[in-house]
Design a protein around this motif. Structure first.
Motif, mmCIF file in Angstrom:
data_model
loop_
_atom_site.group_PDB
_atom_site.id
_atom_site.type_symbol
_atom_site.label_atom_id
_atom_site.label_comp_id
_atom_site.label_asym_id
_atom_site.label_seq_id
_atom_site.Cartn_x
_atom_site.Cartn_y
_atom_site.Cartn_z
ATOM 1 N N LYS A 85 -1.524 -1.232 -3.785
ATOM 2 C CA LYS A 85 -2.689 -0.352 -3.754
ATOM 3 C C LYS A 85 -2.222 1.078 -3.579
ATOM 4 O O LYS A 85 -1.560 1.411 -2.592
ATOM 5 C CB LYS A 85 -3.635 -0.740 -2.617
ATOM 6 C CG LYS A 85 -4.914 0.089 -2.587
ATOM 7 C CD LYS A 85 -5.864 -0.374 -1.508
ATOM 8 C CE LYS A 85 -7.151 0.439 -1.528
ATOM 9 N NZ LYS A 85 -8.113 -0.018 -0.481
ATOM 10 N N HIS B 157 0.852 -1.194 0.000
ATOM 11 C CA HIS B 157 0.000 0.000 0.000
ATOM 12 C C HIS B 157 0.885 1.241 0.000
ATOM 13 O O HIS B 157 1.838 1.323 0.788
ATOM 14 C CB HIS B 157 -0.895 -0.028 1.241
ATOM 15 C CG HIS B 157 -2.082 0.849 1.139
ATOM 16 N ND1 HIS B 157 -3.144 0.766 2.011
ATOM 17 C CD2 HIS B 157 -2.405 1.843 0.279
ATOM 18 C CE1 HIS B 157 -4.067 1.670 1.688
ATOM 19 N NE2 HIS B 157 -3.632 2.325 0.655
ATOM 20 N N SER C 155 -3.246 4.880 -2.971
ATOM 21 C CA SER C 155 -4.308 5.757 -2.494
ATOM 22 C C SER C 155 -3.839 7.190 -2.659
ATOM 23 O O SER C 155 -2.770 7.561 -2.156
ATOM 24 C CB SER C 155 -4.633 5.476 -1.024
ATOM 25 O OG SER C 155 -5.123 4.166 -0.861
ATOM 26 N N VAL D 143 -5.340 -0.365 -7.756
ATOM 27 C CA VAL D 143 -4.312 -1.370 -7.487
ATOM 28 C C VAL D 143 -3.500 -1.565 -8.765
ATOM 29 O O VAL D 143 -4.077 -1.696 -9.863
ATOM 30 C CB VAL D 143 -4.914 -2.710 -7.041
ATOM 31 C CG1 VAL D 143 -3.808 -3.720 -6.741
ATOM 32 C CG2 VAL D 143 -5.793 -2.521 -5.803
ATOM 33 N N HIS E 238 -11.303 -0.317 -8.564
ATOM 34 C CA HIS E 238 -12.168 -1.130 -7.706
ATOM 35 C C HIS E 238 -13.372 -1.642 -8.486
ATOM 36 O O HIS E 238 -14.086 -0.882 -9.131
ATOM 37 C CB HIS E 238 -12.629 -0.295 -6.503
ATOM 38 C CG HIS E 238 -13.474 -1.064 -5.548
ATOM 39 N ND1 HIS E 238 -12.967 -2.068 -4.763
ATOM 40 C CD2 HIS E 238 -14.798 -0.998 -5.278
ATOM 41 C CE1 HIS E 238 -13.940 -2.574 -4.029
ATOM 42 N NE2 HIS E 238 -15.067 -1.946 -4.324
ATOM 43 N N SER F 169 -6.020 6.490 -8.032
ATOM 44 C CA SER F 169 -6.211 5.535 -6.941
ATOM 45 C C SER F 169 -6.708 4.211 -7.508
ATOM 46 O O SER F 169 -7.764 4.155 -8.162
ATOM 47 C CB SER F 169 -7.224 6.080 -5.927
ATOM 48 O OG SER F 169 -6.729 7.229 -5.289
#
Lengths: 112, 112
Positions: free
Chosen positions: A107, A10, A109, A88, A40, A86
């Protein structure tokens, strides 16, 4: 045997920051390396690929990656991230057998 | 743009049940792949195919069969489903072995 390691599960950055997502690989023969993005709830989408030639390859949406044979690396970079980045990110290595081996993903963010 | 579709998008079955996941690509691609995606593992290759009637074993084939009936259609079969096969399944296709892969939207399978 081909393996891919993405050391960061992350990464969190702010909008406008630069980012580097790390990828290291091992493979004994001729290879090609690629990065994919997964938003997502969606399937993976291709970002860019290196097979030969210039070790710095450009992809969509301002992404680029640099191949290093000495470091066995193929890190993905973006100079200024947007909140829509944002997602993965998956690094993948392929060889002559038409198979891709994917890393476990990082991931990203992006905070506003 | 390359189109890969999967059906069903969601499936719930019981242990020991029989499940078939379908994938269709309409881009005349030779190669098709079935992956499973699990947290902590990234994407893992189950089976793949070079063309109609061809099947190649992937990295995690146990408990799965696959069949490529036409150039467009690739099926994944779970004849005795187990809870360990609860996962998100992706199909992908590509024209040549080292080109970008185009992914379907995924099928979420739950085995109770």
């Amino acid at each position: 045997t081909q393996t891919v390691s993405q050391s960061d599960a992350h990464v969190t950055v702010f909008e406008g920051d630069s980012v580097e997502l790390r990828c290291n690989y091992s493979y004994g023969g001729s290879i090609y390396l690629s990065w994919y993005i997964q938003h997502h709830g969606h399937g993976l989408q291709f970002l860019l690929k290196y097979y030969s030639g210039n070790p710095v390859v450009q992809g969509v949406n301002g992404f680029e990656a640099e191949f290093s044979k000495s470091d066995s690396s193929f890190h993905l970079r973006k100079a200024s991230v947007h909140w829509s980045d944002s997602a993965v990110y998956f690094c993948a290595v392929g060889g002559s057998n038409a198979k891709l081996t994917f890393g476990k993903g990082t991931k990203l963010s992006v905070k506003s | 743009e390359a189109a890969v579709t999967q059906s069903p998008r969601n499936k719930v079955t019981v242990t020991g049940g029989n499940v078939t996941l379908s994938c269709r690509q309409t881009n005349s691609h030779n190669y098709m792949y079935w992956y499973r995606q699990d947290t902590g593992h990234g994407l893992r290759l189950i089976h793949y195919s070079y063309g109609a009637g061809n099947l190649q074993i992937g990295d995690v084939p146990d408990g799965y069969k696959a069949t490529r009936t036409t150039q467009e259609d690739f099926f994944l079969l779970l004849e005795l489903a187990s809870p360990s096969q609860t996962s998100l399944y992706f199909c992908a296709s590509t024209g040549t072995g080292n080109a970008e892969q185009f992914f379907g939207p995924g099928t979420r399978l739950t085995v109770l």
